[in-house]
Design an enzyme around this catalytic site. Sequence first.
Site, mmCIF file in Angstrom:
data_model
loop_
_atom_site.group_PDB
_atom_site.id
_atom_site.type_symbol
_atom_site.label_atom_id
_atom_site.label_comp_id
_atom_site.label_asym_id
_atom_site.label_seq_id
_atom_site.Cartn_x
_atom_site.Cartn_y
_atom_site.Cartn_z
ATOM 1 N N ASN A 1 32.875 52.761 44.124
ATOM 2 C CA ASN A 1 32.028 51.596 44.348
ATOM 3 C C ASN A 1 32.063 51.052 45.767
ATOM 4 O O ASN A 1 31.092 50.450 46.216
ATOM 5 C CB ASN A 1 32.465 50.479 43.381
ATOM 6 C CG ASN A 1 31.692 49.206 43.583
ATOM 7 O OD1 ASN A 1 30.488 49.183 43.384
ATOM 8 N ND2 ASN A 1 32.370 48.146 43.999
ATOM 9 N N ASP B 1 29.754 47.623 49.550
ATOM 10 C CA ASP B 1 29.299 48.243 48.310
ATOM 11 C C ASP B 1 28.504 49.509 48.573
ATOM 12 O O ASP B 1 27.399 49.471 49.127
ATOM 13 C CB ASP B 1 28.450 47.247 47.529
ATOM 14 C CG ASP B 1 28.352 47.613 46.065
ATOM 15 O OD1 ASP B 1 29.295 47.286 45.315
ATOM 16 O OD2 ASP B 1 27.342 48.229 45.671
ATOM 17 N N ASP C 1 37.847 52.773 39.098
ATOM 18 C CA ASP C 1 38.073 51.401 39.523
ATOM 19 C C ASP C 1 36.735 50.665 39.635
ATOM 20 O O ASP C 1 35.721 51.253 40.029
ATOM 21 C CB ASP C 1 38.792 51.417 40.879
ATOM 22 C CG ASP C 1 39.171 50.048 41.377
ATOM 23 O OD1 ASP C 1 40.057 49.433 40.747
ATOM 24 O OD2 ASP C 1 38.589 49.599 42.381
ATOM 25 N N HIS D 1 30.795 47.494 38.453
ATOM 26 C CA HIS D 1 29.965 47.243 39.623
ATOM 27 C C HIS D 1 29.126 48.463 40.025
ATOM 28 O O HIS D 1 28.567 48.491 41.118
ATOM 29 C CB HIS D 1 30.843 46.757 40.777
ATOM 30 C CG HIS D 1 31.602 45.521 40.415
ATOM 31 N ND1 HIS D 1 31.010 44.290 40.346
ATOM 32 C CD2 HIS D 1 32.896 45.343 40.050
ATOM 33 C CE1 HIS D 1 31.910 43.391 39.977
ATOM 34 N NE2 HIS D 1 33.058 44.007 39.782
ATOM 35 N N GLU E 1 37.243 50.925 34.535
ATOM 36 C CA GLU E 1 37.752 49.547 34.552
ATOM 37 C C GLU E 1 36.556 48.608 34.439
ATOM 38 O O GLU E 1 35.814 48.403 35.393
ATOM 39 C CB GLU E 1 38.519 49.272 35.847
ATOM 40 C CG GLU E 1 39.071 47.853 35.909
ATOM 41 C CD GLU E 1 39.376 47.399 37.316
ATOM 42 O OE1 GLU E 1 40.280 46.562 37.476
ATOM 43 O OE2 GLU E 1 38.693 47.849 38.268
#
Length: 679
Positions: free
Chosen positions: A154, A206, A236, A240, A276
């Site tokens: 991410n 990002d 992780d 997002h 996650e």
Amino acid sequence: MKDGDYLFKRILSGLLVSAMLTGSVVYLTGCSNSQNGSDDNTSTNTSTEYAHADKIDNGTILQCFSWDFNTIKESMADIAASGYTALQTSPINACLEGENGGMQLYGDGKWYYHYQPTDFKIGNYQLGTRDEFKAMCDEAEKYGIKVIVDVIANHTTPTTSAVSQDLIDAGGGSLDTLYHKNNAYDLNDFSNRLACTTYKMGGLPDINTERTSFQDYFIEYLNDCVACGADGFRYDTAKHIGLPDDPKEDDGFTNNFWQRVITEVNNADNLFIYGEVLQGNNERIADYIEAIGHTTASTYGSKIRGAITNNTLSKGTVSDYWLGDAPLNMVTWVESHDNYINDGNWYNMTKEQVILGWAVITARKDGTPLFFDRPYYSSVENEWGMNRIGTEGDDMYKDKSVKAVNFFRTAMIGEDENIVNPNSDSTAVMIERGTKGAVIVNTKDALKTGFETNLADGTYVNRVDGKTEYTVKNGKLTSDADIPANSVVVLYNDGYKKYEAAAEVGVAEDTVFNIQSGKTATVTLTCANTDNAEYALNGAAAVSYKNGETVTVSVPSGSDIATLELTAKNSKGVKTYERVVFATEVKYSISSGTKVYFEKPDSWGDQIFAYVYNDELYENETWPGIEMTKESDGKYSYTFTEDWETPYIIFNDGDFADSQQYPADNGLTVEDGKTYTIE
């Protein structure tokens, strides 16, 4: 990593012989000398068999938090002997080299730099090289242990000058194209899915994970991990990265990242993959389970922590996974590295309480439990313990209760569960698995037996202590002894295998891991269940020792650390390993009039404080400290009004529920005239 830049207040802080599939359990038999690389050929082959689940879903995972590849390799016998099916590494990607390569977990070095990728290639200064990773995986295969790699797709490091040209090229040729267009904005509204999947989170740029060329590059990295021996991945900040039907930027790409990385990676059908997905606001957890395969169950972890610390293990609290109608394809935990570090869990929950919680989640039928191993000799008074990246964590991961319930879980595969509060006492809970076994967790006072159970009639020995007997007759469980407070009882006969107690090595609990420059320290060595414990100081030849003997440790010239490697074998020849590191203690003084500056983030309040303290527990004022002087928009100063010995400083914006601070934990050293900015 954790959603948002949430900072919480802290004032002070062998040889493989056979693998026989029996039902859904793998039994591994080994020759400990050859598989551990020993040159000692005097002992005979072991007859030790460690039962592991056939697949990671049915077993348990050890999170080797910040252990390097060589340490994990040397500790593999201990991991297998403790009943884990898999281990999880910290991120193995190239990463930002912070604090000039400092190797403290926090302070002169940071654990979180390996969560700041500079490239997606194996190897970094904290954990080791690609060759060392492959050697670790080869060793894991000898013991039947699976390897899960923590991966980040991410974001990159916020120090964008350190991002590799190869990654930039894969991202379209520039930093602007590597990142989302919305990377210019900070993520504050987690209910906005476009913001959640394209905005900058916690100051971390990002990546445009929808870009096809980036996906190709990232899949190459995953395939290299698999080629080296990886058996799965933990993603992780998975929340997002957009799902197929999420809104997205108008850039011509589609939200197909998950489809590609789940299906196009080599050996895809056999990999264990989870994301996650921290719960709290519009997390779409059922959809992420469908897209990825598994996710975390973070809310359940918080409920278990609260139940343990409040001595309220009611059936309703323990049984509800808080996933709604989502499939129970989840990784459960008592704690993760995020809540341990960011939520203050380190001082809210003792290691003994963590173990009680672990017994609860691991005895259950569903989920795949993950054990976060805290830093070596950490405590409710000392978050970081030895405070060293690369070394093995605390011995809690191989505690006798942890081992017993790990092996119980493997033996109970396929058995239904029944959760009850014995004697209707919610300070204790019993998790029964069919009529075959039960785990009892008691958090408070001694618990009387004589309560009802579904266990088959017979005599059972508590597999934790190996001696206390319990009798089941006509649906009643009785014993001559009460169930002690703060204890775990593990009862089963069918599927139980007796293993030789592992050797133990270490240093005394009162060991100080800092040595003043030019000085020496006397260190007391410990060992148990062995007659061949050895230590090697700073790479010298190994020396035999007995429990309680001491060794004089000093930091070699030209180095800032001393290393003590401890090894031993039990009567079956199974090796135990521990690496203990001592660092040069930093001492300095500052005089009255020393002035420092701090540039606050825009999201902070306008009233900024400086909290100063030292190791002698002296402070400039109670938290939040003394208000700083505003020099200009966003810049504040603090002037010391007295002389200090080795002070540390923490900047914050007040003492309230949503206050923020920098750093998140141990304070920064003081340098006259320095302007501090958040990294």
